[in-house]
Scaffold this motif. Structure first.
Motif, PDB file in Angstrom:
ATOM      1  N   PRO A   8      19.952  -4.430  38.357  1.00  0.00           N
ATOM      2  CA  PRO A   8      20.627  -5.736  38.552  1.00  0.00           C
ATOM      3  C   PRO A   8      22.129  -5.669  38.336  1.00  0.00           C
ATOM      4  CG  PRO A   8      19.438  -5.675  36.462  1.00  0.00           C
ATOM      5  CD  PRO A   8      19.041  -4.438  37.207  1.00  0.00           C
ATOM      6  N   GLU A   9      22.593  -4.668  37.545  1.00  0.00           N
ATOM      7  CA  GLU A   9      24.033  -4.595  37.265  1.00  0.00           C
ATOM      8  C   GLU A   9      24.852  -4.266  38.508  1.00  0.00           C
ATOM      9  OE1 GLU A   9      22.307  -0.505  36.867  1.00  0.00           O
ATOM     10  OE2 GLU A   9      21.775  -2.538  36.201  1.00  0.00           O
ATOM     11  N   ILE A  10      24.198  -3.703  39.555  1.00  0.00           N
ATOM     12  CA  ILE A  10      24.918  -3.385  40.790  1.00  0.00           C
ATOM     13  C   ILE A  10      25.295  -4.658  41.550  1.00  0.00           C
ATOM     14  CG2 ILE A  10      24.751  -2.200  43.021  1.00  0.00           C
ATOM     15  CD1 ILE A  10      22.911  -0.186  41.730  1.00  0.00           C
ATOM     16  N   PHE A  11      24.437  -5.678  41.484  1.00  0.00           N
ATOM     17  CA  PHE A  11      24.596  -6.884  42.306  1.00  0.00           C
ATOM     18  C   PHE A  11      25.245  -8.037  41.534  1.00  0.00           C
ATOM     19  CE2 PHE A  11      21.145  -4.385  44.020  1.00  0.00           C
ATOM     20  CZ  PHE A  11      21.430  -4.356  45.372  1.00  0.00           C
ATOM     21  N   THR A  12      25.074  -8.073  40.249  1.00  0.00           N
ATOM     22  CA  THR A  12      25.685  -9.143  39.444  1.00  0.00           C
ATOM     23  C   THR A  12      26.316  -8.532  38.198  1.00  0.00           C
ATOM     24  OG1 THR A  12      23.588  -9.529  38.277  1.00  0.00           O
ATOM     25  CG2 THR A  12      24.047 -10.893  40.220  1.00  0.00           C
ATOM     26  N   ARG A  13      27.549  -8.899  37.951  1.00  0.00           N
ATOM     27  CA  ARG A  13      28.228  -8.418  36.761  1.00  0.00           C
ATOM     28  C   ARG A  13      27.748  -9.189  35.529  1.00  0.00           C
ATOM     29  NH1 ARG A  13      34.572  -7.838  38.603  1.00  0.00           N
ATOM     30  NH2 ARG A  13      34.244  -6.234  40.200  1.00  0.00           N
ATOM     31  N   PRO A  14      27.728  -8.551  34.388  1.00  0.00           N
ATOM     32  CA  PRO A  14      27.342  -9.257  33.156  1.00  0.00           C
ATOM     33  C   PRO A  14      28.285 -10.417  32.875  1.00  0.00           C
ATOM     34  CG  PRO A  14      27.361  -6.875  32.815  1.00  0.00           C
ATOM     35  CD  PRO A  14      27.971  -7.131  34.159  1.00  0.00           C
ATOM     36  N   LEU A  15      27.743 -11.426  32.186  1.00  0.00           N
ATOM     37  CA  LEU A  15      28.541 -12.619  31.896  1.00  0.00           C
ATOM     38  C   LEU A  15      29.782 -12.274  31.084  1.00  0.00           C
ATOM     39  CD1 LEU A  15      28.871 -15.682  31.969  1.00  0.00           C
ATOM     40  CD2 LEU A  15      27.423 -15.821  29.922  1.00  0.00           C
ATOM     41  N   GLY A  16      29.651 -11.363  30.124  1.00  0.00           N
ATOM     42  CA  GLY A  16      30.810 -10.999  29.310  1.00  0.00           C
ATOM     43  C   GLY A  16      31.923 -10.373  30.128  1.00  0.00           C
ATOM     44  N   GLU A  17      31.538  -9.519  31.088  1.00  0.00           N
ATOM     45  CA  GLU A  17      32.551  -8.894  31.941  1.00  0.00           C
ATOM     46  C   GLU A  17      33.235  -9.912  32.832  1.00  0.00           C
ATOM     47  OE1 GLU A  17      32.838  -5.450  35.417  1.00  0.00           O
ATOM     48  OE2 GLU A  17      31.039  -5.615  34.159  1.00  0.00           O
ATOM     49  N   ARG A  18      32.442 -10.876  33.368  1.00  0.00           N
ATOM     50  CA  ARG A  18      33.051 -11.912  34.207  1.00  0.00           C
ATOM     51  C   ARG A  18      33.995 -12.793  33.408  1.00  0.00           C
ATOM     52  NH1 ARG A  18      28.159 -14.874  36.907  1.00  0.00           N
ATOM     53  NH2 ARG A  18      27.030 -14.003  35.126  1.00  0.00           N
ATOM     54  N   LEU A  19      33.589 -13.152  32.180  1.00  0.00           N
ATOM     55  CA  LEU A  19      34.465 -13.968  31.334  1.00  0.00           C
ATOM     56  C   LEU A  19      35.757 -13.221  30.995  1.00  0.00           C
ATOM     57  CD1 LEU A  19      31.887 -15.568  28.880  1.00  0.00           C
ATOM     58  CD2 LEU A  19      33.123 -16.706  30.741  1.00  0.00           C
ATOM     59  N   ARG A  20      35.638 -11.911  30.750  1.00  0.00           N
ATOM     60  CA  ARG A  20      36.834 -11.129  30.443  1.00  0.00           C
ATOM     61  C   ARG A  20      37.778 -11.083  31.640  1.00  0.00           C
ATOM     62  NH1 ARG A  20      35.001  -5.630  29.525  1.00  0.00           N
ATOM     63  NH2 ARG A  20      35.347  -5.398  31.776  1.00  0.00           N
TER      64      ARG A  20
END
Length: 276
Positions: free
Chosen positions: A17-29
């Protein structure tokens, strides 16, 4: 075929799943970084009091100045300008040569494959960084105060401002040499000086020369700016013409600088291409 393709994508989404959606923490950063960048740009524009009206008014005044520059006319100062241009070229040439001569031993001292002591290597690299943090214009102001007005201050400013940068570039070139010629010299019984003379220097000399030529190009432009603060050369003539609002002669001087820099760039580019 299309159904199998969608099935493969669905399976990949489940297993990775990490290929298609970035983790929430990474998006917030990432959002925080973009927000910080936007705030920094906005604050900078506010701090310098930038506004569309100031830009429009500045462009209108710039257009008026350009109109005063046409046609460029040297008046009775052509030979004075030519002499000042030669003075600028001499400043750039002497400053670059002095910087290169001093930078060669500094480069060898700063290369960890020549002087492997990490304490010495760390110290001299930080020494390079400290001097590189001072702009050439600051050196010009210092040397104008120390030795007086004139091109000598400009030569010293260029030399001191460039020698540490060239020293760092030379050190990096020396660290990246091919080890086979070095090992060959050592295997034949050569000492440390023989290794440097026969194994290292032939490899880095074209790179060093290329750097020196590039710095000479840059220093011709820099020398015109140094002249404005009293270091002599064509920059001093340009500053005087702008100060008395003689815009036609100022335009002629600017054209002289552009033509001179273009000729030097073309010649230097050909020499560097052959060396490399």
């Amino acid at each position: 075929m299309a159904i199998a393709h969608h099935a493969d994508i669905a399976r990949l989404k489940r297993t990775h799943p990490e290929i298609f959606t970035r983790p929430l923490g990474e998006r917030l950063r990432n959002w925080a970084l973009w927000l910080g960048f936007a705030l920094a740009v906005g604050f900078s524009l506010w701090w310098i009091d930038a506004s569309p009206m100031r830009v429009i008014n500045g462009l209108s005044k710039l257009g008026m100045l350009v109109g005063l520059m046409v046609p460029p006319n040297p008046g009775d100062g052509f030979w004075d300008f030519s002499y000042a241009m030669l003075e600028t070229l001499a400043m750039a040439f002497l400053g670059t040569i002095i910087a290169a001569v001093v930078a060669v031993p500094l480069g060898f001292l700063g290369a960890k494959n020549i002087v492997p002591n990490w304490v010495f290597h760390f110290t001299i690299r930080r020494f390079f960084d400290a001097f590189r943090g001072i702009d050439g214009l600051v050196w010009a102001l210092i040397f104008v105060s120390a030795v007086g007005l004139g091109p000598f201050a400009g030569v010293l400013a260029i030399a001191v401002g460039d020698m540490m940068v060239l020293g760092k570039l030379f050190a990096e070139a020396i660290e990246n040499v091919d080890k086979k010629p070095v090992d060959g010299v050592r295997a034949s019984g050569g000492g440390g000086l023989h290794v440097v003379r026969l194994g290292v220097l032939p490899q880095v000399f074209p790179v060093m020369t290329s750097h020196v030529l590039y710095f000479f190009e840059s220093n011709v432009r820099s020398a015109t700016i140094l002249g404005i603060v009293g270091a002599g050369g064509i920059g001093l003539q340009l500053s005087d013409r702008i100060r008395i609002n003689n815009w036609q002669q100022a335009a002629f001087i600017i054209l002289m600088i552009l033509v001179t820099v273009a000729v030097i760039d073309a010649i230097s580019r050909r020499i560097r291409a052959k060396l490399i």
